[in-house]
Write a protein that holds these residues in place. Structure first.
Motif, mmCIF file in Angstrom:
data_model
loop_
_atom_site.group_PDB
_atom_site.id
_atom_site.type_symbol
_atom_site.label_atom_id
_atom_site.label_comp_id
_atom_site.label_asym_id
_atom_site.label_seq_id
_atom_site.Cartn_x
_atom_site.Cartn_y
_atom_site.Cartn_z
ATOM 1 N N THR A 158 0.611 101.522 -8.414
ATOM 2 C CA THR A 158 1.196 101.892 -7.124
ATOM 3 C C THR A 158 2.209 103.013 -7.340
ATOM 4 O OG1 THR A 158 3.052 100.340 -7.250
ATOM 5 C CG2 THR A 158 0.992 99.516 -6.286
ATOM 6 N N GLU A 159 2.383 103.817 -6.337
ATOM 7 C CA GLU A 159 3.404 104.852 -6.323
ATOM 8 C C GLU A 159 3.949 104.949 -4.903
ATOM 9 O OE1 GLU A 159 4.746 106.799 -8.683
ATOM 10 O OE2 GLU A 159 3.522 105.971 -10.307
ATOM 11 N N VAL A 160 5.202 105.322 -4.787
ATOM 12 C CA VAL A 160 5.807 105.582 -3.482
ATOM 13 C C VAL A 160 6.452 106.963 -3.527
ATOM 14 C CG1 VAL A 160 7.649 104.934 -1.868
ATOM 15 C CG2 VAL A 160 6.186 103.173 -2.871
ATOM 16 N N HIS A 339 5.371 93.291 10.395
ATOM 17 C CA HIS A 339 4.592 94.520 10.262
ATOM 18 C C HIS A 339 3.866 94.599 8.932
ATOM 19 C CE1 HIS A 339 6.446 96.180 13.873
ATOM 20 N NE2 HIS A 339 7.613 95.768 13.406
ATOM 21 N N GLY A 340 3.964 93.579 8.073
ATOM 22 C CA GLY A 340 3.288 93.616 6.793
ATOM 23 C C GLY A 340 3.801 94.753 5.940
ATOM 24 N N GLY A 341 2.872 95.395 5.193
ATOM 25 C CA GLY A 341 3.274 96.458 4.302
ATOM 26 C C GLY A 341 3.481 97.791 4.963
ATOM 27 N N ARG A 342 3.280 97.853 6.268
ATOM 28 C CA ARG A 342 3.405 99.139 6.958
ATOM 29 C C ARG A 342 4.867 99.543 7.154
ATOM 30 N NH1 ARG A 342 -0.500 101.871 9.035
ATOM 31 N NH2 ARG A 342 -1.912 100.089 9.010
ATOM 32 N N ARG A 343 5.772 98.604 7.111
ATOM 33 C CA ARG A 343 7.185 98.923 7.312
ATOM 34 C C ARG A 343 7.993 98.524 6.084
ATOM 35 N NH1 ARG A 343 10.023 100.385 11.602
ATOM 36 N NH2 ARG A 343 8.268 99.948 12.979
ATOM 37 N N ALA A 344 8.709 99.498 5.532
ATOM 38 C CA ALA A 344 9.515 99.241 4.337
ATOM 39 C C ALA A 344 10.694 98.338 4.675
ATOM 40 C CB ALA A 344 10.012 100.561 3.752
ATOM 41 N N ARG A 345 11.025 97.457 3.739
ATOM 42 C CA ARG A 345 12.135 96.528 3.955
ATOM 43 C C ARG A 345 13.429 97.038 3.335
ATOM 44 N NH1 ARG A 345 10.811 90.790 1.858
ATOM 45 N NH2 ARG A 345 10.724 91.918 -0.124
ATOM 46 N N LEU A 349 14.234 105.452 -2.370
ATOM 47 C CA LEU A 349 12.911 105.538 -2.975
ATOM 48 C C LEU A 349 12.666 104.480 -4.035
ATOM 49 C CD1 LEU A 349 10.294 107.192 -3.072
ATOM 50 C CD2 LEU A 349 11.371 108.655 -4.787
ATOM 51 N N LEU A 350 13.616 104.259 -4.929
ATOM 52 C CA LEU A 350 13.416 103.298 -6.008
ATOM 53 C C LEU A 350 13.234 101.880 -5.479
ATOM 54 C CD1 LEU A 350 15.935 104.552 -8.736
ATOM 55 C CD2 LEU A 350 13.443 104.755 -8.733
ATOM 56 N N ARG A 351 14.039 101.509 -4.503
ATOM 57 C CA ARG A 351 13.946 100.153 -3.968
ATOM 58 C C ARG A 351 12.664 99.948 -3.168
ATOM 59 N NH1 ARG A 351 20.205 99.259 -1.880
ATOM 60 N NH2 ARG A 351 21.152 99.125 -3.961
ATOM 61 N N VAL A 352 12.292 100.964 -2.397
ATOM 62 C CA VAL A 352 11.041 100.869 -1.640
ATOM 63 C C VAL A 352 9.860 100.774 -2.598
ATOM 64 C CG1 VAL A 352 9.508 102.068 -0.040
ATOM 65 C CG2 VAL A 352 11.963 102.044 0.386
ATOM 66 N N ALA A 353 9.892 101.559 -3.683
ATOM 67 C CA ALA A 353 8.809 101.531 -4.659
ATOM 68 C C ALA A 353 8.698 100.163 -5.329
ATOM 69 C CB ALA A 353 9.020 102.616 -5.711
ATOM 70 N N ALA A 354 9.831 99.582 -5.672
ATOM 71 C CA ALA A 354 9.824 98.256 -6.296
ATOM 72 C C ALA A 354 9.286 97.206 -5.336
ATOM 73 C CB ALA A 354 11.233 97.890 -6.758
ATOM 74 N N ASP A 355 9.654 97.309 -4.069
ATOM 75 C CA ASP A 355 9.182 96.354 -3.075
ATOM 76 C C ASP A 355 7.685 96.511 -2.833
ATOM 77 O OD1 ASP A 355 10.042 94.230 -1.290
ATOM 78 O OD2 ASP A 355 9.498 95.583 0.352
ATOM 79 N N LEU A 358 5.846 94.783 -5.498
ATOM 80 C CA LEU A 358 5.859 93.336 -5.257
ATOM 81 C C LEU A 358 4.769 92.954 -4.256
ATOM 82 C CD1 LEU A 358 7.211 90.568 -5.635
ATOM 83 C CD2 LEU A 358 8.796 91.194 -3.791
ATOM 84 N N LEU A 359 4.615 93.748 -3.214
ATOM 85 C CA LEU A 359 3.573 93.488 -2.227
ATOM 86 C C LEU A 359 2.190 93.601 -2.862
ATOM 87 C CD1 LEU A 359 2.618 93.028 0.677
ATOM 88 C CD2 LEU A 359 2.895 95.479 1.085
ATOM 89 N N ALA A 360 1.999 94.623 -3.704
ATOM 90 C CA ALA A 360 0.715 94.791 -4.385
ATOM 91 C C ALA A 360 0.427 93.615 -5.310
ATOM 92 C CB ALA A 360 0.705 96.103 -5.165
ATOM 93 N N ALA A 361 1.462 93.128 -5.993
ATOM 94 C CA ALA A 361 1.283 91.990 -6.889
ATOM 95 C C ALA A 361 0.862 90.747 -6.123
ATOM 96 C CB ALA A 361 2.576 91.721 -7.660
#
Length: 384
Positions: A158-160, A339-345, A349-355, A358-361
């Motif tokens: 994954t990449e963000v 909203h599932g994975g469509r909306r970042a929590r 950038l680093l925190r969104v990428a880590a989250d 987690l969703l992908a996992a």
């Protein structure tokens, strides 16, 4: 992935000023407030009360708050050993002021009639950007990119990126395991293939796959021309000879371009278009038709030819739906929000990428349960 909505210029400026005053601390903030002249205490996040239908009032509001911002920057300019938080707040304020404003002939600071290429859209999440899904559909925040094994449908990477980053940008990182493994083999990429839609059919991606010896199953957009004119593929490009021949059989030498990230040369037909009987079908430009040569022209041409093969197209169409289905799984899965994975929590950038990882996992765990914790060893990636 969306984040906070874009802020307008006055909200951005006031928020950046408020952020600097907050970061400055009590004593320094008192000193800084002495240079403010607008009368705004910047305590409230609400927009100042003004007649928004009155152009003069709107311009006066923008001008006064912008001058407050510049006054703060001037007051801190040259000071040493400022706290890092103050330095960061200064940098953000300078960015906000510089990206949206221009000074008129009358000396008034107004909103510029342009959009900065990398415009900051929020001071609470300065790394978020405005992006486009299509020319008519935009979003604010970040883009999530995934690589999927098309056989097991397991997400392998994954990449963000910021919302305004092209999809081809993170492609090399998404397939790094394939390219690294291919470079270690005696026959590079012999059993590896990469599938991707036209967003990943950029020249730099094709070059990366070609270098690694990986089969490129990434779709490349066909050339287009405005008004239904002759497209680029109607011209014969001979890179070995350094020439381009138009549909009227006029041959022009390619003029090299230096220092451009994507363009290697141009062929200007110019005067040859003046009396050309095919002119109305080719161009409406007074300067005549111009053909731009990409730095990856060879790879792009080969890819367009390759994807006309019925077997190639059948394989592509059989694989791409698996990727789209995996994206749908990510988007629909509840991940702390409806909203599932469509909306970042998160913000940043680093925190969104880590989250997003987690969703992908979580999505992979669900898939592994369906597979009975088994998978395929066949190489293959489908970035999306």
């Amino acid at each position: 992935m969306t984040r906070s909505p874009r802020w307008d210029t006055i909200t951005l400026i006031r928020s950046a000023v408020r952020g600097l005053l907050t970061a400055a601390g009590r004593d320094l903030a008192i000193e800084l407030r002495a240079v403010l002249t607008s009368g705004d205490d910047y305590a409230s996040t609400a927009k100042p009360v003004v007649d928004w239908d009155d152009k003069t009032a709107r311009e006066a509001l923008i001008d006064s708050r912008a001058r407050d911002g510049y006054a703060l920057l001037a007051a801190l300019d040259g000071r040493k050993k400022l706290p890092e938080a103050v330095t960061e707040a200064m940098r953000l304020l300078a960015t906000v002021l510089g990206q949206d404003l221009e000074t008129g002939d009358d000396g008034v600071l107004r909103i510029a009639r342009k959009v900065a290429a990398d415009r900051v859209i929020s001071t609470v999440d300065p790394q978020a950007r405005h992006g486009h899904k299509t020319s008519h559909r935009g979003f604010d925040g970040y883009k999530g990119h995934i690589a999927v094994d098309p056989d097991s449908e397991i997400i392998t990477a994954t990449e963000v990126t910021a919302g305004n980053t092209g999809d081809a940008g993170p492609a090399a990182d998404l397939i790094a395991d394939l390219t690294t493994r291919a470079s270690d083999q005696d026959t590079p990429g012999a059993d590896a293939a990469v599938y991707g839609n036209s967003a990943y059919g950029a020249g730099e991606v094709l070059e990366c796959l070609h270098t690694a010896g990986i089969d490129a199953k990434t779709k490349v957009q066909p050339p287009v021309a405005p008004g239904g004119k002759f497209t680029k593929d109607r011209f014969t490009i001979d890179l070995a000879a350094g020439t381009v021949t138009c549909p009227n059989q006029v041959t022009i030498a390619i003029r090299p371009i230096t220092g451009h990230d994507r363009h290697a040369g141009k062929a200007d037909f110019g005067r040859a278009c003046t009396d050309c009987p095919l002119r109305t079908q080719c161009t409406e430009s007074k300067a005549g038709r111009q053909i731009t040569i990409s730095r990856w022209e060879t790879h792009l041409t080969a890819a367009r030819t390759r994807q006309t093969d019925p077997a190639w197209r059948a394989d592509y169409r059989a694989t791409r739906p698996k990727v789209e289905r995996k994206i749908a799984h990510l988007m629909r899965r509840r991940h702390g929000r409806r909203h599932g994975g469509r909306r970042a929590r998160m913000r940043g950038l680093l925190r969104v990428a880590a989250d997003f990882k987690l969703l992908a996992a979580a999505t992979n765990l669900a898939r592994l349960a369906t597979l009975g914790l088994t998978g395929s060893s066949q190489l293959g990636r489908a970035p999306a």
